[in-house]
Write a protein that holds these residues in place. Sequence first.
Motif, PDB file in Angstrom:
ATOM      1  N   PHE A 168       0.779  -1.232   0.000  1.00  0.00           N
ATOM      2  CA  PHE A 168       0.000   0.000   0.000  1.00  0.00           C
ATOM      3  C   PHE A 168       0.816   1.289   0.000  1.00  0.00           C
ATOM      4  N   GLY A 169       2.142   1.183  -0.058  1.00  0.00           N
ATOM      5  CA  GLY A 169       2.964   2.380  -0.016  1.00  0.00           C
ATOM      6  C   GLY A 169       2.666   3.377  -1.106  1.00  0.00           C
ATOM      7  N   GLU A 170       2.383   2.891  -2.300  1.00  0.00           N
ATOM      8  CA  GLU A 170       2.117   3.783  -3.431  1.00  0.00           C
ATOM      9  C   GLU A 170       0.730   4.421  -3.357  1.00  0.00           C
ATOM     10  N   ILE A 171      -0.156   3.839  -2.559  1.00  0.00           N
ATOM     11  CA  ILE A 171      -1.535   4.334  -2.503  1.00  0.00           C
ATOM     12  C   ILE A 171      -1.712   5.341  -1.370  1.00  0.00           C
ATOM     13  N   SER A 172      -1.454   4.906  -0.138  1.00  0.00           N
ATOM     14  CA  SER A 172      -1.717   5.765   1.023  1.00  0.00           C
ATOM     15  C   SER A 172      -0.451   6.275   1.689  1.00  0.00           C
ATOM     16  N   GLY A 173       0.701   5.730   1.299  1.00  0.00           N
ATOM     17  CA  GLY A 173       1.932   6.051   1.985  1.00  0.00           C
ATOM     18  C   GLY A 173       2.269   5.040   3.053  1.00  0.00           C
ATOM     19  N   ALA A 174       1.321   4.122   3.341  1.00  0.00           N
ATOM     20  CA  ALA A 174       1.549   3.030   4.293  1.00  0.00           C
ATOM     21  C   ALA A 174       1.987   3.543   5.660  1.00  0.00           C
ATOM     22  N   HIS A 175       1.213   4.460   6.219  1.00  0.00           N
ATOM     23  CA  HIS A 175       1.511   4.937   7.568  1.00  0.00           C
ATOM     24  C   HIS A 175       1.142   3.881   8.602  1.00  0.00           C
ATOM     25  N   PHE A 176      -0.126   3.484   8.620  1.00  0.00           N
ATOM     26  CA  PHE A 176      -0.654   2.467   9.535  1.00  0.00           C
ATOM     27  C   PHE A 176      -0.416   2.803  11.002  1.00  0.00           C
ATOM     28  N   ASN A 177      -0.222   4.062  11.294  1.00  0.00           N
ATOM     29  CA  ASN A 177       0.204   4.463  12.642  1.00  0.00           C
ATOM     30  C   ASN A 177      -0.114   5.952  12.826  1.00  0.00           C
ATOM     31  N   PRO A 178      -0.999   6.315  13.762  1.00  0.00           N
ATOM     32  CA  PRO A 178      -1.316   7.729  13.972  1.00  0.00           C
ATOM     33  C   PRO A 178      -0.098   8.588  14.290  1.00  0.00           C
ATOM     34  N   ALA A 179       0.868   8.016  15.014  1.00  0.00           N
ATOM     35  CA  ALA A 179       2.071   8.783  15.352  1.00  0.00           C
ATOM     36  C   ALA A 179       2.853   9.157  14.103  1.00  0.00           C
ATOM     37  N   ASP A 237      -6.047  15.982   6.529  1.00  0.00           N
ATOM     38  CA  ASP A 237      -6.252  14.548   6.294  1.00  0.00           C
ATOM     39  C   ASP A 237      -5.873  13.690   7.496  1.00  0.00           C
ATOM     40  N   VAL A 238      -5.259  14.291   8.503  1.00  0.00           N
ATOM     41  CA  VAL A 238      -4.811  13.519   9.672  1.00  0.00           C
ATOM     42  C   VAL A 238      -5.971  12.821  10.375  1.00  0.00           C
ATOM     43  N   PRO A 239      -7.075  13.515  10.702  1.00  0.00           N
ATOM     44  CA  PRO A 239      -8.176  12.826  11.391  1.00  0.00           C
ATOM     45  C   PRO A 239      -8.724  11.631  10.604  1.00  0.00           C
ATOM     46  N   LYS A 240      -8.805  11.756   9.282  1.00  0.00           N
ATOM     47  CA  LYS A 240      -9.329  10.664   8.461  1.00  0.00           C
ATOM     48  C   LYS A 240      -8.384   9.465   8.487  1.00  0.00           C
ATOM     49  N   TYR A 241      -7.086   9.728   8.431  1.00  0.00           N
ATOM     50  CA  TYR A 241      -6.108   8.641   8.508  1.00  0.00           C
ATOM     51  C   TYR A 241      -6.164   7.963   9.869  1.00  0.00           C
ATOM     52  N   VAL A 242      -6.214   8.769  10.923  1.00  0.00           N
ATOM     53  CA  VAL A 242      -6.237   8.209  12.278  1.00  0.00           C
ATOM     54  C   VAL A 242      -7.495   7.372  12.484  1.00  0.00           C
ATOM     55  N   LEU A 243      -8.619   7.845  11.968  1.00  0.00           N
ATOM     56  CA  LEU A 243      -9.874   7.098  12.081  1.00  0.00           C
ATOM     57  C   LEU A 243      -9.788   5.772  11.336  1.00  0.00           C
ATOM     58  N   ALA A 244      -9.227   5.796  10.134  1.00  0.00           N
ATOM     59  CA  ALA A 244      -9.084   4.560   9.353  1.00  0.00           C
ATOM     60  C   ALA A 244      -8.135   3.584  10.048  1.00  0.00           C
ATOM     61  N   GLN A 245      -7.028   4.092  10.559  1.00  0.00           N
ATOM     62  CA  GLN A 245      -6.070   3.241  11.254  1.00  0.00           C
ATOM     63  C   GLN A 245      -6.673   2.632  12.517  1.00  0.00           C
ATOM     64  N   SER A 246      -7.369   3.460  13.282  1.00  0.00           N
ATOM     65  CA  SER A 246      -7.984   2.977  14.519  1.00  0.00           C
ATOM     66  C   SER A 246      -9.075   1.955  14.218  1.00  0.00           C
ATOM     67  N   GLY A 247      -9.852   2.230  13.169  1.00  0.00           N
ATOM     68  CA  GLY A 247     -10.898   1.293  12.778  1.00  0.00           C
ATOM     69  C   GLY A 247     -10.329  -0.054  12.366  1.00  0.00           C
ATOM     70  N   ALA A 257       2.734  15.167   9.134  1.00  0.00           N
ATOM     71  CA  ALA A 257       2.033  16.452   9.044  1.00  0.00           C
ATOM     72  C   ALA A 257       2.854  17.551   9.706  1.00  0.00           C
ATOM     73  N   TYR A 258       3.474  17.241  10.831  1.00  0.00           N
ATOM     74  CA  TYR A 258       4.322  18.211  11.517  1.00  0.00           C
ATOM     75  C   TYR A 258       5.514  18.610  10.652  1.00  0.00           C
ATOM     76  N   ALA A 259       6.011  17.657   9.871  1.00  0.00           N
ATOM     77  CA  ALA A 259       7.117  17.933   8.953  1.00  0.00           C
ATOM     78  C   ALA A 259       6.645  18.618   7.676  1.00  0.00           C
ATOM     79  N   LYS A 260       5.363  18.892   7.598  1.00  0.00           N
ATOM     80  CA  LYS A 260       4.746  19.544   6.435  1.00  0.00           C
ATOM     81  C   LYS A 260       4.893  18.709   5.169  1.00  0.00           C
ATOM     82  N   LYS A 261       4.867  17.390   5.362  1.00  0.00           N
ATOM     83  CA  LYS A 261       4.901  16.476   4.229  1.00  0.00           C
ATOM     84  C   LYS A 261       3.552  15.796   4.023  1.00  0.00           C
ATOM     85  N   PHE A 262       2.582  16.143   4.862  1.00  0.00           N
ATOM     86  CA  PHE A 262       1.266  15.537   4.794  1.00  0.00           C
ATOM     87  C   PHE A 262       0.254  16.578   5.270  1.00  0.00           C
ATOM     88  N   PRO A 263      -0.880  16.728   4.604  1.00  0.00           N
ATOM     89  CA  PRO A 263      -1.839  17.772   4.984  1.00  0.00           C
ATOM     90  C   PRO A 263      -2.521  17.489   6.322  1.00  0.00           C
TER      91      PRO A 263
END
Length: 219
Positions: free
Chosen positions: A52-63, A78-88, A69-75
């Motif tokens: 999944f690296g090419e699709i979502s970036g393969a974070h799989f981790n809210p941290a 979109d953080v809440p949506k990613y965290v919700l998907a990961q937690s789900g 996002a803190y490094a300004k490499k991710f909007p």
Amino acid sequence: MRRYISEFIGTFSLVFCGTGAMVINDFSEGTITHVGVAITWGLIVMAMIYAFGEISGAHFNPAVTIAFAYAKKFPWQDVPKYVLAQSGGAIAASAIVLFLFPTNETLGGTIPSIPPLKAFVLELLLTYFLMVVIINVSTGSKEIGTMAGIAIGGVVLLEAMFAGPVTKASMNPARSLGPALVSGNWEHQWLYFIAPILGALLAVLSCKLVKADNCCTDC
């Protein structure tokens, strides 16, 4: 939408396989062994990064998402949506583990065997080391490339190998949330939510000092 689905599936897979290996190891009286559990965590992380690296970036981790996002490499939006998907994904995985092994009390949860403050420091450092590797082998906010999966999966394996017996080497708030919520074991879970995020943010800060071009977009 496919990015969020990818984060859900990827996080589901790593929590199911990783905590599943821990539960099966208990169920089979140590057949898998601690080393086997650590290898399982490393291999599933590596596999999901390549999947999944090419699709979502393969974070799989809210941290990780928050740190990017803190490094300004991710909007940030979109953080809440990613965290919700990961937690789900993590919660769904733990629910399946519960269905398969209903008598297990912790479902592979992260319960420290050392004092909470020491566990907090160790989890912070573990996530720091992990994020240092992630941000240096990633392309933007995406964990992609020939070596990304091997490098990141290798760090997860290494840290699970030596720190697993004392903190379960979470490094991931979603990974801790799933088993805690489904099993009802919330003891000391605060440290598994806070320490990984702080460790990941510190990794970005230190990376800016030595490799600014790779660790932020406006340095």
